[in-house]
Write a protein that holds these residues in place. Structure first.
Motif, PDB file in Angstrom:
ATOM      1  N   ASP A   5       0.820  -1.208   0.000  1.00  0.00           N
ATOM      2  CA  ASP A   5       0.000   0.000   0.000  1.00  0.00           C
ATOM      3  C   ASP A   5       0.858   1.266   0.000  1.00  0.00           C
ATOM      4  N   GLY A   9       0.758   4.282  -4.370  1.00  0.00           N
ATOM      5  CA  GLY A   9       0.065   5.556  -4.552  1.00  0.00           C
ATOM      6  C   GLY A   9       0.854   6.568  -5.354  1.00  0.00           C
ATOM      7  N   ILE A  10       0.136   7.583  -5.786  1.00  0.00           N
ATOM      8  CA  ILE A  10       0.734   8.728  -6.457  1.00  0.00           C
ATOM      9  C   ILE A  10       0.277   9.955  -5.693  1.00  0.00           C
ATOM     10  N   ALA A  11       1.161  10.900  -5.550  1.00  0.00           N
ATOM     11  CA  ALA A  11       0.793  12.158  -4.901  1.00  0.00           C
ATOM     12  C   ALA A  11       1.093  13.295  -5.858  1.00  0.00           C
ATOM     13  N   ILE A  12       0.117  14.154  -6.070  1.00  0.00           N
ATOM     14  CA  ILE A  12       0.356  15.378  -6.838  1.00  0.00           C
ATOM     15  C   ILE A  12       0.744  16.432  -5.828  1.00  0.00           C
ATOM     16  N   VAL A  13       2.001  16.799  -5.848  1.00  0.00           N
ATOM     17  CA  VAL A  13       2.491  17.740  -4.846  1.00  0.00           C
ATOM     18  C   VAL A  13       2.868  19.085  -5.449  1.00  0.00           C
ATOM     19  N   ALA A 107       6.265  22.240  -5.837  1.00  0.00           N
ATOM     20  CA  ALA A 107       6.209  21.147  -4.866  1.00  0.00           C
ATOM     21  C   ALA A 107       7.239  21.300  -3.758  1.00  0.00           C
TER      22      ALA A 107
END
Length: 128
Positions: A5, A9-13, A107
């Motif tokens: 887990d 994931g992907i994070a748009i920062v 970011a």
């Protein structure tokens, strides 16, 4: 949370963009909220002489298009590109490099210090 887990994931920062009439994503939203368009309209003397007169004199011809400001102000040295080589690079690719860097700045990421991989997801349209 298991290890799988944690890496799925992907994070748009950070985000960056340049648009007709807006030099940033924030300016684009401000324009949209205010109902301002970023299209540039051209008078008869501003049209390219290469356009056929049959086209520009047509009653439905609209002398307007989206124009990015400062697209000609690429800092080749910043990207380690020789200025002679930069002239040959498609302007859209030069803007892409600038925006990729702007997204990292937005970011708060210094790629020289970041220990892992960084992905930049981008989109564009025709460069006419």
């Amino acid at each position: 949370m298991n290890e799988k887990d944690a890496i799925d994931g992907i994070a748009i920062v950070g985000m960056a963009g340049r648009f007709p009439g807006a030099a940033s994503v924030r300016e684009l939203w401000d324009n949209l909220l205010a109902g301002r368009e970023g299209i540039t309209r051209f008078g008869p003397g501003e049209l390219s002489p290469g356009l056929p007169a049959v086209q520009t004199r047509h009653p439905r011809y609209v002398p307007a298009r989206g124009v990015l400001s400062d697209a000609d102000r690429f800092d080749a040295g910043f990207f380690g590109i020789a200025s002679r080589e930069a002239v040959l690079i498609d302007p859209q690719q030069r803007v892409f490099l600038e925006l990729a860097w702007n997204a990292l700045e937005d970011a708060g990421i210094d790629p020289a210090r970041f220990p892992g991989s960084i992905g930049v997801y981008a989109g564009t349209s025709n460069n006419t």
